[in-house]
Structure formats: structure tokens, C-alpha cells
Design an enzyme around this catalytic site. Structure first.
Site, mmCIF file in Angstrom:
data_model
loop_
_atom_site.group_PDB
_atom_site.id
_atom_site.type_symbol
_atom_site.label_atom_id
_atom_site.label_comp_id
_atom_site.label_asym_id
_atom_site.label_seq_id
_atom_site.Cartn_x
_atom_site.Cartn_y
_atom_site.Cartn_z
ATOM 1 C CG ASP A 102 1.080 2.529 -2.212
ATOM 2 O OD1 ASP A 102 0.212 3.114 -1.546
ATOM 3 O OD2 ASP A 102 0.805 1.780 -3.177
ATOM 4 C CG HIS A 143 -1.189 -2.713 -4.902
ATOM 5 N ND1 HIS A 143 -1.751 -2.130 -6.013
ATOM 6 C CD2 HIS A 143 -2.190 -3.353 -4.264
ATOM 7 C CE1 HIS A 143 -3.039 -2.391 -6.025
ATOM 8 N NE2 HIS A 143 -3.345 -3.130 -4.979
ATOM 9 C CD GLU A 194 1.942 -2.084 -0.578
ATOM 10 O OE1 GLU A 194 1.267 -2.472 0.391
ATOM 11 O OE2 GLU A 194 1.920 -2.639 -1.690
ATOM 12 C CG HIS A 236 -3.713 -0.397 3.034
ATOM 13 N ND1 HIS A 236 -5.030 -0.792 2.987
ATOM 14 C CD2 HIS A 236 -3.176 -0.725 1.834
ATOM 15 C CE1 HIS A 236 -5.266 -1.363 1.819
ATOM 16 N NE2 HIS A 236 -4.159 -1.336 1.097
ATOM 17 C CB SER A 244 -2.359 -3.888 0.809
ATOM 18 O OG SER A 244 -1.722 -4.774 -0.085
ATOM 19 C CE LYS A 275 -6.116 1.224 -0.956
ATOM 20 N NZ LYS A 275 -7.025 0.334 -1.653
ATOM 21 C CG ASN A 318 -9.168 -1.405 1.892
ATOM 22 O OD1 ASN A 318 -8.712 -2.263 2.637
ATOM 23 N ND2 ASN A 318 -9.236 -1.554 0.581
HETATM 24 C C1 LIG Z 1 -0.896 -0.631 -1.516
HETATM 25 C C2 LIG Z 1 -1.885 -0.212 -2.533
HETATM 26 N N1 LIG Z 1 -1.523 0.649 -3.498
HETATM 27 C C3 LIG Z 1 -2.375 1.055 -4.446
HETATM 28 C C4 LIG Z 1 -3.673 0.599 -4.466
HETATM 29 C C5 LIG Z 1 -4.586 1.041 -5.556
HETATM 30 O O1 LIG Z 1 -5.371 2.097 -5.128
HETATM 31 P P1 LIG Z 1 -6.816 2.333 -5.763
HETATM 32 O O2 LIG Z 1 -7.722 1.353 -5.111
HETATM 33 O O3 LIG Z 1 -7.127 3.754 -5.441
HETATM 34 O O4 LIG Z 1 -6.687 2.097 -7.233
HETATM 35 C C6 LIG Z 1 -4.119 -0.264 -3.458
HETATM 36 C C7 LIG Z 1 -5.530 -0.706 -3.409
HETATM 37 O O5 LIG Z 1 -5.936 -1.699 -3.822
HETATM 38 C C8 LIG Z 1 -3.199 -0.704 -2.482
HETATM 39 O O6 LIG Z 1 -3.566 -1.585 -1.548
#
Ligand SMILES: Cc1ncc(COP(=O)(O)O)c(C=O)c1O
Length: 381
Positions: A198, A123, A169, A201, A173, A231, A36
Site C-alpha cells: 500500500d 491500515h 504499507e 503515503h 500512515s 493524498k 495528506n
Molecule cells: C495506508 C492507507 N491505505 C488506504 C487508505 C484509504 O485510502 P482512501 O482515503 O483513498 O480511502 C488510507 C487513507 O486513509 C491509508 O492511510
């Protein structure tokens, strides 16, 4: 002899193996088509120099304690102030990871009697928080605003009298598609609710100066936005933007924030630099836009599939075993591509998640899709 208590774990692992779902850790190798690190910040000389400079001015590696105790370092506070100004949020809190931030916010902010309506594809970290929440949580069909509205209306007509929360989101993702944010924000407003976005990405990649798709919404008192830093920003941690009231509430009530050592102050220094890079290196984002457009067109040209439009390009395979075999063959040819299987994605939708980053160039993208088309044809469903 194996202690008898271990046998049940072996049984579960064997079951995962049978279903083609057993995971192993695979070292990174070959050209990056799965990270990412969209803007290639992670290995940049500028971030490395920022960390070196921070070490030289005495910033410690470890925070040494919780933010509420001695772990609250000036680097954390400087980052939070700069991030609030950059993203246009009233206040920002820096968490050690996006996972921790989602777990903290969903378990802490929605109250008993509230309803959380979450997109079916949010997620795992949001699920973690929702499971611990006192509020009821229900899924809505992916990106279906009407389904979100129906869930809220049914809850209200069944006597629900708290506040609804909408959890999405901005860029999914594993699918690379966008949420209808404006309509969801209007829905939250109509029902006196909250909208949690969220931007994991999208941060750094989309929106003005990489502020994300929610840039225009971030000031609203009922909108909470999560910008992960691992990311496109190339570091680690997460910046949660919200009203000062909600941030203050999290500082007082979020167990994952309170009872945890603060993130490394060096990482806070690195994220500060990453935000500056977004502002002063606009060429990177422009180059990335062009590369992403090229990759989407190449996917359609070589595989005859519709592309997502973003830097996350799922190639649907369906069967777990076939997805794993194709990914392994691509890695053997020097393209680091990973298979994504249930439960990360819904049953029957195993896929290759091809991610485009500035770590690759156009000819490599073309070579990769050419080989992928050939290998997919050989590995029959
Ligand atoms: C949509 C989403 N939210 C949260 C996370 C978690 O973030 P982090 O990798 O900083 O723990 C991710 C990553 O895997 C993600 O893709």
C-alpha cells in the site's frame, strides 16, 4: 422520549468519552499540519483547469452505473492505461477510494487455504478486506521480516499448502517509517507467495517521478501495489496495479468493484492531470524534499525527539486526554494539528500526527514547533 433501541449507542458513546476516545467532526481551520495533500495538488489551478476542461469536452459528473454496466467511461480507461504506463504495472484498475480498493483486494484475491501475514500496523481498510477473506490472516510484528518468515514457516509446517500473502504499507500512515520492501519481496518469492504494497503515503512523493518506493517491484507478477489518489495526487480514488490476470479476476469477482457505481469520470480526468503534473513539475517534489528535510530537523531541534525522516511526523504523547488537549491548544493558536488515538493506533500510543505539505512554509514550521514545545511542557503528562 428516546427510543429504547438508541440507548445502547448512547452508552457506548459515553464509554468512549470516559476513555478519551470519543470523536467529533472538527472543521478545518488554521494552517494545514494534518492533511495528506503533500504536494499541494488539491487546490492547484492546474487540477481545477483540468476538471473545467473535462466538463467542457462533455465528461459527465457521474458515471451513472457500475464499471461492468454503462458506468465504464473512456476517462476511466484512459486513466488506467496512463497509470499502468506511469507506474510500470502490467495493468491498473481505478477504484472509488483506497478503502474500497483494499477491502476489495483482500477479500477477493487470497483464496481459501492461503495465509495472509500482515504488518501489525496496516491500515483499517486492509483489515476490512481480511475479515471478509476466506484465507486465514495473522499479524507480524511491525517491519520485522523474521516475524513474517516465521509466520509463513509455521503455517507451512502445520500443513498450510496454499499461497502466502504479505501485506504492508511502504510508508506507514501514522508512524511515517518505511517497510523493508526488498526483503519482503524476496520472502514472497521464496515461498511462492504474493506481496501487497500500500503506497498511499509514498505515491507522488517518493521514488522516480513520484512512482513510490515499489517502483522497481511493480512489474513483478506476484506484487500488487495500491496508489491512492486522495493524498499527494490531490484528488480521490485509488489505482491498483497488478498483473492482468489479477485485475481481470477482480473485475469478475470483487464485489466492491462490481456492485458499486463507478467513480466520477471527472475525478478520473483530474487524476490523469495529477500524473502529468508529477512528470512535468519536478520542482514541486524537489521543493517538498527540501521542506520535509527542514521539518524533520526542526522537530528534533525543538522537541528533542527523533524524527521519522518522512513527511509524516508523529509526536508521541501516550495518554489520550493529553494528546487531545495539546492538539486543541495548537488549533486555538492557528495550527491545524490532530490527535490520533486508539484504536487507530495501538493502546498507550496516542500521538499528534504532524504532516508536512507544500501548504506551509519554513517560518511557519519553526513557529509551530516552537509553540508545540512550549505547550507540551505546560501540559504535563
Ligand atoms: C495506508 C492507507 N491505505 C488506504 C487508505 C484509504 O485510502 P482512501 O482515503 O483513498 O480511502 C488510507 C487513507 O486513509 C491509508 O492511510
Amino acid at each position: 422520549m428516546m427510543p429504547t433501541g438508541l440507548a445502547r449507542y448512547e452508552t457506548t458513546l459515553a464509554g468512549l468519552e470516559r476513555k478519551g476516545r470519543r470523536r467529533t467532526l472538527i472543521a478545518q481551520d488554521g494552517v494545514d499540519f494534518s492533511s495528506n495533500d503533500y504536494l499541494a495538488f488539491a487546490g492547484s489551478t492546474r487540477l481545477a483547469a483540468a476538471v473545467t476542461a473535462a466538463v467542457q469536452r462533455g465528461v459527465p459528473v457521474g458515471a451513472g452505473g457500475s464499471r461492468l454496466l454503462r458506468g465504464n467511461h473512456p476517462e476511466h480507461e484512459a486513466l488506467e492505461e496512463e497509470a499502468a504506463a506511469f507506474f510500470g504495472a502490467e495493468r491498473v484498475l481505478y477504484f472509488g477510494s483506497g478503502y474500497a480498493a483494499n477491502a476489495a483486494l483482500f477479500s477477493t484475491l487470497p483464496q481459501r487455504g492461503d495465509l495472509i501475514v500482515h504488518d501489525a500496523l496496516v491500515h483499517a481498510s486492509a483489515h476490512e478486506g481480511m475479515q471478509a477473506s476466506r484465507a486465514q490472516a495473522v499479524p507480524a510484528a511491525h517491519n520485522d521480516v523474521e516475524a513474517f518468515a516465521r509466520a509463513i514457516e509455521q503455517w507451512r509446517s502445520g500443513g498450510g499448502n496454499g499461497h502466502p500473502w504479505i501485506a504492508v504499507e511502504s510508508l506507514y500512515s501514522m508512524d511515517g517509517d518505511r517497510a523493508p520492501l526488498a526483503k519482503l519481496a524476496a520472502l514472497a518469492d521464496r515461498h511462492d507467495g504474493f506481496l501487497v504494497i500500500d503506497e498511499a503515503h509514498a505515491t507522488g512523493v517518493f521514488g522516480p517521478s513520484g512512482r513510490g518506493f515499489a517502483a522497481d517491484l511493480e512489474k513483478h507478477g506476484n506484487v500488487i501495489v495500491l496508489h491512492t489518489c486522495g493524498k499527494a495526487l490531490g484528488v480521490s480514488g485509488a489505482l491498483l496495479g497488478a498483473s492482468a490476470t489479477l485485475c481481470d479476476y477482480l473485475v469478475n469477482r470483487a464485489r466492491g468493484f462490481i456492485y458499486s457505481t463507478a467513480p466520477s469520470p471527472l475525478m478520473a480526468a483530474a487524476v490523469r492531470e495529477a500524473l502529468r503534473m508529477l512528470t512535468d513539475e519536478p520542482q514541486r517534489r524537489a521543493d517538498f524534499d527540501a521542506l520535509r528535510t527542514f521539518a524533520n530537523a526542526e522537530l528534533t531541534r525543538k522537541l528533542g525527539m527523533e524524527a521519522s525522516g518522512s513527511q509524516i511526523l508523529p509526536v508521541m504523547i501516550g495518554d489520550n486526554g493529553r494528546a487531545v488537549r495539546i492538539a486543541a491548544r495548537m488549533r486555538a493558536e492557528g495550527f491545524d494539528i490532530r490527535a490520533i488515538r486508539p484504536p487507530t493506533v495501538p493502546e498507550g500510543t496516542a500521538r499528534l500526527r504532524v504532516a508536512i505539505t507544500l501548504n506551509v512554509d519554513r517560518p511557519t514550521i519553526t513557529r509551530m514547533f516552537t509553540r508545540l514545545a512550549a505547550i507540551m511542557a505546560e501540559e504535563k503528562p
